[in-house]
Scaffold this active site. Structure first.
Site, mmCIF file in Angstrom:
data_model
loop_
_atom_site.group_PDB
_atom_site.id
_atom_site.type_symbol
_atom_site.label_atom_id
_atom_site.label_comp_id
_atom_site.label_asym_id
_atom_site.label_seq_id
_atom_site.Cartn_x
_atom_site.Cartn_y
_atom_site.Cartn_z
ATOM 1 C CB CYS A 193 24.489 -23.154 -69.772
ATOM 2 S SG CYS A 193 25.158 -22.761 -70.956
ATOM 3 C CD GLU A 226 18.541 -20.617 -70.173
ATOM 4 O OE1 GLU A 226 18.217 -20.885 -70.715
ATOM 5 O OE2 GLU A 226 19.172 -20.262 -68.596
#
Length: 243
Positions: free
Chosen positions: A2, A117
């Site tokens: 993240c 992502e």
DNA sequence: CCAGACGTTGTT
DNA sequence: GTCTGG
DNA sequence: CCAGACGTTGTT
DNA sequence: GTCTGG
């Protein structure tokens, strides 16, 4: 993992969502605006349990505050490396010098709409920016840590990660640890010294995420706005069928 | 005892 | 802050 | 996390 | 390649 995410709810909405207060104005409640491209060192809303600033002996209360993303340990000589400790591995967070005291005494929740992502493309070069967000539209709460640094008590934070699970394995081998609502209170309980038992991914929650391909604009931190999370056709979808 | 270190993650 | 090395 | 920079010397 | 900035 993240390293880039989205938070668009206002501080007042978050206060309601997390049953917390927030300090408008002042150092603890600095202004914050919705952000579709949150990067390390940016200002981020966090939820924590603490006595109100200026009321050191008062009761600990749940609050929404604005922190800087990238934990600065209390013993750091300066904040120059502030952008480095953006994530902490659940597997090692209790042992590492940079995190172990925070995970015992300074846990927080990091509210988010979703995160990005850069997923490998099985049939092509480069990586596909992907936005991960709950199908329900509910707020996410990442398990986080915070620290207070220096005489001005600079508030910094980090997001805990764990091994990717469920459908997220296709996108990356790490993911932020999202806490289900029923774990929020325990994670924020400052009376609890060991909360590592809460650092288990909720597989149901993971499977109720949408994996949405988005455009390359998110890569540049200067870009922002709702357009960043609009679905795009992937190169594979756009290419004519082969064979 | 003091001095000095200690930052993490993820990638290829 | 806390642990390690000397 | 990604994007973008990354010039040396000598001097104070 | 590696570091910095956002």
């Amino acid at each position: 993992m993240c390293g880039r995410y989205v938070a668009t709810r206002g501080l007042d909405d978050l206060a309601a969502e997390f049953e917390a207060g927030f300090e408008a104005g002042g150092t603890a409640g600095s202004a914050w605006r919705p952000d579709h491209n949150i990067a390390p060192t940016d200002a981020v809303p966090v939820v924590l349990t603490r006595h109100r600033s200026g009321d050191r002996d008062g009761p600990a209360v749940r609050q929404v505050r604005v922190a800087r993303w990238g934990l600065v340990p209390s013993w750091a000589p300066d904040t120059r490396r502030a952008g480095k400790l953006i994530n902490a591995r659940a597997e090692t967070v209790a042992e590492l010098p940079a995190f172990r005291s925070a995970v015992r005494r300074r846990r927080c929740l990091v509210p988010a709409d979703g995160w990005y992502e850069w997923a490998p493309r099985p049939d092509g070069p480069g990586r596909q920016p992907t936005y991960l967000t709950p199908l329900s539209g509910e707020v996410l709460a990442f398990a986080g840590l915070y620290e207070l640094w220096g005489p001005d008590r600079l508030l910094t934070s980090s997001i805990i990660t764990t091994a990717a699970a469920g459908q997220l394995v296709a996108v990356h081998h790490r993911m932020p640890l999202v806490l289900p609502r029923e774990s929020w209170a325990a994670w924020l309980d400052p009376g609890r010294a060991d909360a590592t038992d809460l650092l288990v991914p909720d597989l149901g929650l993971v499977d109720r995420l949408e994996l949405r391909p988005v455009g390359p604009a998110v890569g540049n931190v200067a870009n922002d706005g709702p357009g960043l999370v609009e679905r795009v056709r992937t190169p594979a979808e756009a290419a004519p069928t082969l064979f």
